[in-house]
Design a protein around this motif. Structure first.
Motif, PDB file in Angstrom:
ATOM      1  N   LYS A 221       0.408  -6.302  -7.309  1.00  0.00           N
ATOM      2  CA  LYS A 221       0.498  -6.809  -5.884  1.00  0.00           C
ATOM      3  C   LYS A 221       1.868  -7.550  -5.858  1.00  0.00           C
ATOM      4  O   LYS A 221       2.784  -7.568  -6.954  1.00  0.00           O
ATOM      5  CB  LYS A 221      -0.630  -7.786  -5.742  1.00  0.00           C
ATOM      6  CG  LYS A 221      -1.912  -7.099  -5.815  1.00  0.00           C
ATOM      7  CD  LYS A 221      -2.225  -6.197  -5.030  1.00  0.00           C
ATOM      8  CE  LYS A 221      -3.416  -5.271  -5.251  1.00  0.00           C
ATOM      9  NZ  LYS A 221      -3.772  -4.075  -4.464  1.00  0.00           N
TER      10      LYS A 221
ATOM     11  N   SER B 209       1.983   0.694  -9.869  1.00  0.00           N
ATOM     12  CA  SER B 209       1.754   0.832  -8.720  1.00  0.00           C
ATOM     13  C   SER B 209       0.767  -0.136  -7.968  1.00  0.00           C
ATOM     14  O   SER B 209       0.816  -0.206  -6.705  1.00  0.00           O
ATOM     15  CB  SER B 209       1.647   2.392  -8.328  1.00  0.00           C
ATOM     16  OG  SER B 209       0.022   2.877  -8.834  1.00  0.00           O
ATOM     17  N   SER B 210      -0.333  -0.345  -8.724  1.00  0.00           N
ATOM     18  CA  SER B 210      -1.301  -1.285  -8.242  1.00  0.00           C
ATOM     19  C   SER B 210      -1.148  -2.773  -8.316  1.00  0.00           C
ATOM     20  O   SER B 210      -1.822  -3.483  -7.980  1.00  0.00           O
ATOM     21  CB  SER B 210      -2.367  -0.880  -8.959  1.00  0.00           C
ATOM     22  OG  SER B 210      -2.256  -1.214 -10.580  1.00  0.00           O
TER      23      SER B 210
ATOM     24  N   GLN C 236       0.749  -1.149   0.036  1.00  0.00           N
ATOM     25  CA  GLN C 236      -0.025   0.222  -0.005  1.00  0.00           C
ATOM     26  C   GLN C 236       0.513   1.263  -0.063  1.00  0.00           C
ATOM     27  O   GLN C 236       0.234   2.577  -0.276  1.00  0.00           O
ATOM     28  CB  GLN C 236      -0.906   0.044   1.325  1.00  0.00           C
ATOM     29  CG  GLN C 236      -0.198   0.050   2.429  1.00  0.00           C
ATOM     30  CD  GLN C 236       0.187  -1.148   2.928  1.00  0.00           C
ATOM     31  OE1 GLN C 236       0.069  -2.423   2.231  1.00  0.00           O
ATOM     32  NE2 GLN C 236       0.017  -1.552   4.261  1.00  0.00           N
TER      33      GLN C 236
ATOM     34  N   LYS D 223      -5.819   7.999 -11.512  1.00  0.00           N
ATOM     35  CA  LYS D 223      -5.134   6.451 -12.073  1.00  0.00           C
ATOM     36  C   LYS D 223      -4.552   6.427 -13.269  1.00  0.00           C
ATOM     37  O   LYS D 223      -3.696   5.851 -13.690  1.00  0.00           O
ATOM     38  CB  LYS D 223      -6.445   5.418 -12.250  1.00  0.00           C
ATOM     39  CG  LYS D 223      -7.304   5.440 -10.902  1.00  0.00           C
ATOM     40  CD  LYS D 223      -6.185   4.445  -9.910  1.00  0.00           C
ATOM     41  CE  LYS D 223      -7.100   4.197  -8.654  1.00  0.00           C
ATOM     42  NZ  LYS D 223      -7.881   2.974  -8.748  1.00  0.00           N
TER      43      LYS D 223
ATOM     44  N   ASP E  73      -5.834  -0.595   0.832  1.00  0.00           N
ATOM     45  CA  ASP E  73      -5.549   0.504   1.160  1.00  0.00           C
ATOM     46  C   ASP E  73      -5.850   1.017   2.773  1.00  0.00           C
ATOM     47  O   ASP E  73      -5.335   1.883   3.139  1.00  0.00           O
ATOM     48  CB  ASP E  73      -6.140   1.714   0.370  1.00  0.00           C
ATOM     49  CG  ASP E  73      -5.488   1.831  -1.017  1.00  0.00           C
ATOM     50  OD1 ASP E  73      -4.218   1.335  -1.125  1.00  0.00           O
ATOM     51  OD2 ASP E  73      -5.940   2.643  -1.887  1.00  0.00           O
TER      52      ASP E  73
ATOM     53  N   ASP F  73     -10.056   0.956  -2.291  1.00  0.00           N
ATOM     54  CA  ASP F  73      -9.339  -0.246  -2.524  1.00  0.00           C
ATOM     55  C   ASP F  73      -9.256  -0.679  -1.021  1.00  0.00           C
ATOM     56  O   ASP F  73      -8.773  -0.345  -0.198  1.00  0.00           O
ATOM     57  CB  ASP F  73      -8.004   0.104  -3.180  1.00  0.00           C
ATOM     58  CG  ASP F  73      -7.346  -1.139  -3.479  1.00  0.00           C
ATOM     59  OD1 ASP F  73      -7.334  -2.236  -2.680  1.00  0.00           O
ATOM     60  OD2 ASP F  73      -6.459  -1.166  -4.191  1.00  0.00           O
TER      61      ASP F  73
ATOM     62  N   LYS G 155      -8.523   9.196  -6.443  1.00  0.00           N
ATOM     63  CA  LYS G 155      -7.227   9.028  -6.925  1.00  0.00           C
ATOM     64  C   LYS G 155      -7.430   9.175  -8.489  1.00  0.00           C
ATOM     65  O   LYS G 155      -8.250   8.894  -9.057  1.00  0.00           O
ATOM     66  CB  LYS G 155      -6.643   7.640  -6.342  1.00  0.00           C
ATOM     67  CG  LYS G 155      -6.468   7.482  -5.048  1.00  0.00           C
ATOM     68  CD  LYS G 155      -5.830   6.120  -4.697  1.00  0.00           C
ATOM     69  CE  LYS G 155      -5.574   5.993  -3.140  1.00  0.00           C
ATOM     70  NZ  LYS G 155      -4.892   4.688  -2.983  1.00  0.00           N
TER      71      LYS G 155
ATOM     72  N   ASN H 116      -6.264  -7.879  -3.626  1.00  0.00           N
ATOM     73  CA  ASN H 116      -6.443  -6.638  -2.750  1.00  0.00           C
ATOM     74  C   ASN H 116      -7.469  -6.850  -1.694  1.00  0.00           C
ATOM     75  O   ASN H 116      -7.777  -6.192  -0.842  1.00  0.00           O
ATOM     76  CB  ASN H 116      -6.923  -5.331  -3.592  1.00  0.00           C
ATOM     77  CG  ASN H 116      -8.328  -4.993  -4.171  1.00  0.00           C
ATOM     78  OD1 ASN H 116      -8.803  -6.439  -4.770  1.00  0.00           O
ATOM     79  ND2 ASN H 116      -8.939  -4.256  -3.706  1.00  0.00           N
TER      80      ASN H 116
ATOM     81  N   ASN I  82       2.790   3.803  -3.652  1.00  0.00           N
ATOM     82  CA  ASN I  82       2.623   5.080  -4.679  1.00  0.00           C
ATOM     83  C   ASN I  82       3.597   6.274  -3.964  1.00  0.00           C
ATOM     84  O   ASN I  82       2.852   7.251  -4.324  1.00  0.00           O
ATOM     85  CB  ASN I  82       0.923   5.440  -4.338  1.00  0.00           C
ATOM     86  CG  ASN I  82       0.144   4.406  -5.391  1.00  0.00           C
ATOM     87  OD1 ASN I  82       0.566   4.107  -6.312  1.00  0.00           O
ATOM     88  ND2 ASN I  82      -0.983   4.216  -4.891  1.00  0.00           N
TER      89      ASN I  82
ATOM     90  N   GLU J  10     -14.159  -2.511  -9.426  1.00  0.00           N
ATOM     91  CA  GLU J  10     -13.302  -1.143  -9.169  1.00  0.00           C
ATOM     92  C   GLU J  10     -14.315  -0.140 -10.276  1.00  0.00           C
ATOM     93  O   GLU J  10     -14.579   0.928  -9.573  1.00  0.00           O
ATOM     94  CB  GLU J  10     -11.966  -1.264  -9.560  1.00  0.00           C
ATOM     95  CG  GLU J  10     -11.414   0.207  -9.544  1.00  0.00           C
ATOM     96  CD  GLU J  10      -9.966   0.220  -9.780  1.00  0.00           C
ATOM     97  OE1 GLU J  10      -9.244   1.418  -9.755  1.00  0.00           O
ATOM     98  OE2 GLU J  10      -9.248  -0.864 -10.282  1.00  0.00           O
TER      99      GLU J  10
END
Length: 699
Positions: free
Chosen positions: A284, A281-282, A66, A370, A131, A128, A368, A161, A69, A106
């Motif tokens: 995993k 960044s997203s 998390q 994206k 987060d 998310d 955010k 997530n 970012n 999402e």
């Protein structure tokens, strides 16, 4: 002799001269010793510079996902992980949590939060699940609402997530009053073809209720088996809004209010811009970084003029951090075709402004951005947004407010309001955004770019099972790609082109100096032209679809079409182990395709491996459009004696292919075990899966 470094400083010169004569190298042995000593000293002094360099990515092993970012532990600007505190700080009335593997949940969460804000005046945000610390959900006051949009994939698994939230509800389910102040609603995304249809939302809701949470309405569920996910979501959403009205919330006329600001900024230089590089960044923890890889070889696997299937080899030698294990996945980040990019630019009147820098910023602290910013409109449509997918009914109605003419507005409203009419229309036309706008009106559409960024899905990578063995080719990964190009039902003239498979076909053909068979063109040099020479943007993802540690265990493998990919690697690895003297177990491969002479991929390779493995490998085939129509599940029943014998001998059972095929194969195996005397097949199957002896890689 007294060592020279211990002599006093006032030593007479003649003594030093005599001493140097005695210490000078004399003979081959002295020179050899001096050489060895010098080499050892140089090696020691060069440590960390020429060898044993510290891994620049070593710190990533200790980073929390998390914080990828840009956050840092102890940083003053670090985002809070307390969702109740976040709601209070941002003055939000409602949060919609999402757990998503492919981006659908999402997208739904973003749509829902935005529409709740516009229709009911509630200040809503999305979250998310990874987060925020799940235990802080208990601090959300009764004056606020929480929604949970949760997808189920694989064997009833939560999305990546959702893992932390999943663990928390599993461990705290006995604390009955923990969530007594939480008011919530929930919606699940699943596919009835999977055995554990919508298991994640079912388990989550049961746990929330046991913890004392109060559901304001029954749980909604989407079923993607017939492609009804969008319509299921819209129907549930209207039920939710009816509940809101029942709670006394006032409904307002929906007018678009942006949560993002998209502005041209000609002061920016080209060096300042993001030119299409994906934002990783997203990704995993089980994923590698995104890197360019060269296609070292590509060949056609189908013997057909109008259907294509590619075997692609990717060279890993330029990326030392790229290491895979047999059974892992490789992701491809595609670009959209030139024709669709140009179509959309033209409809929006942005052709001449395509390369003007734009900055994308959030107007809401809880939203955010994206999309990497700053960038350009052409880059946005080419690399960052999914512009080739069909437009859902919600968006059709939303676009009506920006129609350039009354006729265009009426057309979109009529098209979007009736579910049946829209379904008929979609069956006859492949309607992505550009085609829809062109069909409704040839005039310029004044749609804010912020609206497109908010409503269109972000570009997602496509995952392929690696079809090579890491034991045999550790620095080369192969993938098997079925190229998707099909006519729209009831309209043979218009084609639907799969985004990533056709992109890969174009790259492969370009390496042979040939055009794409359907005339599609792409910016093959990629972002900032760093994909020149046949490179593609990729990352690796670890998989649980693995060979057993003991090579002597038998394997039963069932696949249809490109589902054969990982089994090509499994069989090749077993052959390699046998060649070096390892004891290997029996292999039974049940494979299905349309026709033997047209799309039986890797047939020659399988024959070679059969010759090498002898009676250790048996290949059973099923052809659905040749002779007697048969599918792999039929063959499972046909060779039931071998299936039962191998399972009793401890075989691992693998299935790779479409979910509906996997479901039918599981039924066939259950019938085999029942006939052979297993009274409790469900218990047997559960035990097999718990021990990782039954594995599926399905889509």
């Amino acid at each position: 002799m007294t060592p020279p470094w211990s002599l006093p400083l006032n030593v007479p010169p003649e003594v030093l001269q005599e001493l140097s004569k005695n210490l000078a190298p004399n003979g081959i042995a002295d020179y050899a010793a001096l050489t060895v000593f010098s080499a050892a000293a140089a090696t020691f002094l060069s440590r960390g510079y020429l060898w044993d360099k510290p891994d620049p990515l070593h710190h990533l092993w200790f980073e929390r996902p998390q914080l990828k970012n840009g956050g840092a532990i102890g940083s003053a600007t670090k985002e809070t992980r307390n969702i109740a505190k976040k709601l209070d700080e941002s003055n939000k009335d409602l949060v919609v949590f999402w757990g998503s593997q492919s981006g659908t949940a999402e997208g739904f969460a973003n749509r829902l939060a935005r529409e709740i804000s516009l229709r009911f005046g509630l200040s809503a945000m999305t979250a998310d699940l990874s987060d925020y610390d799940p235990e802080t959900i208990s601090e959300i006051p009764e004056s606020k609402l929480a929604g949970f949009l949760l997808s189920t994939y694989g064997e009833g698994d939560p999305s990546d997530n959702t893992a932390e939230f999943w663990d928390w509800i599993s461990k705290t389910k006995d604390k009955e009053k923990l969530l007594s102040s939480l008011r919530y609603f929930a919606f699940g995304l699943g596919n009835r073809n999977y055995k554990y249809y919508n298991r994640v939302v079912d388990v989550a809701v049961e746990a929330l209720d046991k913890l004392g949470a109060n559901a304001i309405m029954p749980t909604g569920k989407a079923d993607d088996a017939e492609g009804a996910t969008q319509e299921d979501f819209m129907a549930w959403k209207e039920q939710l809004f009816a509940v809101f009205k029942g709670l006394g919330l006032q409904e307002h006329e929906v007018q678009y209010v942006p949560t993002l600001s998209v502005q041209e900024d000609e002061s920016l230089e080209p060096i300042d811009l993001h030119n299409g590089e994906p934002d990783g960044s997203s990704l995993k923890a089980q994923c590698s970084p995104i890197r360019p890889l060269s296609i070292s070889a590509s060949r056609e696997l189908f013997n057909s003029s109008d259907r294509h299937c590619l075997h692609i080899d990717l060279d890993l030698t330029t990326q030392p951090e790229f290491t895979y294990k047999t059974g892992d996945h490789l992701a491809i980040w595609p670009g959209n075709p030139d024709a669709e990019v140009e179509r959309l630019l033209q409809s929006l009147g942005l052709t001449s402004r395509r390369d003007i820098p734009i900055s994308i910023k959030s107007t809401d602290s809880a939203t955010k951005v994206k999309i990497p910013s700053p960038t350009t409109v052409a880059t946005l449509f080419r690399y960052y947004l999914e512009i080739c997918g069909p437009v859902n009914r919600d968006n059709v109605l939303g676009l009506a407010q920006f129609a350039p003419t009354p006729d265009a507005k009426a057309y979109l409203q009529q098209l979007g309001q009736d579910k049946t009419s829209y379904a008929i229309f979609i069956n006859k036309n492949h309607v992505n955004l550009g085609r829809l706008l062109q069909g409704a009106s040839p005039e310029k559409w004044n749609i804010p770019l912020s609206y497109l960024v908010e409503t269109l899905p972000s570009m997602q990578p496509r995952y392929y099972s690696i079809s090579s063995s890491s034991v045999i080719t550790p620095r080369k990964a192969s993938i098997t790609v079925s190229v998707s190009t099909a006519p729209v039902p009831e309209n043979g003239g218009e084609l639907i082109h799969g985004v990533t498979s056709n992109y890969l076909l174009a790259v492969s053909e370009n390496l042979r100096s040939s055009p794409h068979p359907e005339g599609l063109t792409y910016h093959l040099n990629g972002p900032s032209d760093f994909l020149q020479g046949g490179k593609v943007l990729t990352h690796l993802r670890k998989s649980k679809f693995k060979l057993p540690a003991l090579s002597k265990l038998p394997l039963i493998m069932v696949a249809a079409g490109t589902g054969l990919a990982p089994f090509r690697a499994f069989i090749a690895e077993r052959r390699q182990l046998q060649q070096i003297g390892k004891e290997t177990g029996e292999l039974l491969l049940i494979f299905g395709c349309r026709r033997q002479d047209e799309d039986f991929i890797y047939r020659d390779e399988l024959q070679e491996m059969q010759n090498a493995l002898g009676d250790k490998l048996r290949v059973v085939t099923a052809f659905s459009r040749e002779g007697k129509k048969q599918y792999v599940q039929d063959k499972v029943s046909e060779v039931s004696d071998d299936v039962f014998r191998l399972i009793e001998e401890g075989a691992n059972f693998y299935i790779c292919g479409r979910a509906e095929m996997a479901r039918e194969v599981e039924k066939a195996v259950a019938e085999v075990m029942t006939v052979k005397g297993h009274d409790d097949v469900n218990e047997w199957r559960t035990r097999m899966k718990r021990r990782n002896k039954w594995q599926e890689d399905v889509w």
